[in-house]
Motif scaffolding. Structure first.
Motif, PDB file in Angstrom:
ATOM      1  N   GLU A   1       0.832  -1.208   0.000  1.00  0.00           N
ATOM      2  CA  GLU A   1       0.000   0.000   0.000  1.00  0.00           C
ATOM      3  C   GLU A   1       0.866   1.257   0.000  1.00  0.00           C
ATOM      4  N   ALA A   2       1.984   1.220   0.700  1.00  0.00           N
ATOM      5  CA  ALA A   2       2.900   2.367   0.691  1.00  0.00           C
ATOM      6  C   ALA A   2       3.483   2.561  -0.702  1.00  0.00           C
ATOM      7  N   PHE A   3       3.879   1.480  -1.361  1.00  0.00           N
ATOM      8  CA  PHE A   3       4.420   1.575  -2.722  1.00  0.00           C
ATOM      9  C   PHE A   3       3.363   2.122  -3.681  1.00  0.00           C
ATOM     10  N   LEU A   4       2.156   1.633  -3.564  1.00  0.00           N
ATOM     11  CA  LEU A   4       1.058   2.112  -4.403  1.00  0.00           C
ATOM     12  C   LEU A   4       0.838   3.609  -4.194  1.00  0.00           C
ATOM     13  N   ALA A   5       0.808   4.048  -2.941  1.00  0.00           N
ATOM     14  CA  ALA A   5       0.552   5.457  -2.625  1.00  0.00           C
ATOM     15  C   ALA A   5       1.729   6.364  -2.973  1.00  0.00           C
ATOM     16  N   GLU A   6       2.946   5.887  -2.775  1.00  0.00           N
ATOM     17  CA  GLU A   6       4.130   6.732  -2.954  1.00  0.00           C
ATOM     18  C   GLU A   6       4.684   6.733  -4.377  1.00  0.00           C
ATOM     19  N   VAL A   7       4.452   5.647  -5.133  1.00  0.00           N
ATOM     20  CA  VAL A   7       5.089   5.519  -6.446  1.00  0.00           C
ATOM     21  C   VAL A   7       4.066   5.439  -7.583  1.00  0.00           C
ATOM     22  N   ILE A   8       3.168   4.458  -7.525  1.00  0.00           N
ATOM     23  CA  ILE A   8       2.278   4.228  -8.666  1.00  0.00           C
ATOM     24  C   ILE A   8       1.239   5.340  -8.809  1.00  0.00           C
TER      25      ILE A   8
ATOM     26  N   ILE B   1       8.516   0.487 -12.615  1.00  0.00           N
ATOM     27  CA  ILE B   1       9.222  -0.796 -12.648  1.00  0.00           C
ATOM     28  C   ILE B   1      10.549  -0.690 -11.898  1.00  0.00           C
ATOM     29  N   SER B   2      11.326   0.337 -12.192  1.00  0.00           N
ATOM     30  CA  SER B   2      12.629   0.516 -11.537  1.00  0.00           C
ATOM     31  C   SER B   2      12.477   0.692 -10.034  1.00  0.00           C
ATOM     32  N   SER B   3      11.489   1.456  -9.628  1.00  0.00           N
ATOM     33  CA  SER B   3      11.270   1.685  -8.206  1.00  0.00           C
ATOM     34  C   SER B   3      10.888   0.389  -7.487  1.00  0.00           C
ATOM     35  N   PHE B   4      10.020  -0.408  -8.090  1.00  0.00           N
ATOM     36  CA  PHE B   4       9.617  -1.679  -7.488  1.00  0.00           C
ATOM     37  C   PHE B   4      10.823  -2.603  -7.346  1.00  0.00           C
ATOM     38  N   ARG B   5      11.618  -2.704  -8.407  1.00  0.00           N
ATOM     39  CA  ARG B   5      12.781  -3.596  -8.380  1.00  0.00           C
ATOM     40  C   ARG B   5      13.805  -3.132  -7.343  1.00  0.00           C
ATOM     41  N   GLY B   6      13.938  -1.818  -7.169  1.00  0.00           N
ATOM     42  CA  GLY B   6      14.863  -1.299  -6.165  1.00  0.00           C
ATOM     43  C   GLY B   6      14.358  -1.488  -4.749  1.00  0.00           C
ATOM     44  N   ARG B   7      13.067  -1.270  -4.552  1.00  0.00           N
ATOM     45  CA  ARG B   7      12.495  -1.358  -3.196  1.00  0.00           C
ATOM     46  C   ARG B   7      12.323  -2.800  -2.744  1.00  0.00           C
TER      47      ARG B   7
END
Length: 155
Positions: A71-78, A128-134
């Protein structure tokens, strides 16, 4: 919902930027009564893509990405990358690895209907890059499909 509000809100809910020259399609939806509220809204004349991102929830060490972290990734990145809208579906994915073993894992599928263009392509790549890094080691698949003449229906 008024037609004016529907013309702005519906595309935003579906992940599309509102375009002032968006007009009404000439055809009516099957079974419609002919009222303008039930007719489809024509998409702008530029091209569209459907971007599908399949985010595997299992890290390389076998632990799962927590719902809070997702949920944090969704809110902060996507969401900031595609603020006009998207669809998230929780799924159970599976794939055969190079060793022939089928691996199963929880998966989040994010679907974005977006205009074709380099800025939107860069936004997808940034997600994509952010997900792979996180979430190092988590699996991810990206699929692009051209969309021919999308139509959006209101209430």
């Amino acid at each position: 919902m008024s037609q004016r509000v529907a013309r702005v809100a519906l595309p935003l809910l579906l992940g599309l930027a509102w375009v002032p020259e968006m007009g009404r399609a000439d055809s009516q939806a099957p079974g419609s009564t002919g009222s303008s509220a039930s007719r489809p809204t024509a998409a702008p004349t530029r091209g569209w893509h459907k971007s599908e991102l399949y985010f595997g929830a299992r890290l390389a060490n076998g632990t799962l990405i927590s719902p809070v972290a997702w949920e944090a990734f969704l809110a902060e990145v996507i969401t900031p990358a595609f603020p006009d809208g998207l669809t998230v579906v929780q799924a159970n994915g599976q794939m055969r690895g190079g060793d022939g073993v089928i691996r199963r894992q929880p998966t989040w599928v994010v679907v974005i209907l977006r205009p074709v263009g380099p800025l939107e392509d860069q936004r997808i790549q940034a997600v994509i890059s952010s997900f792979r890094g996180r979430f190092q080691g988590a699996e991810l698949m990206h699929v692009e499909s051209p969309v021919a003449q999308p139509q959006f229906f209101g209430n």
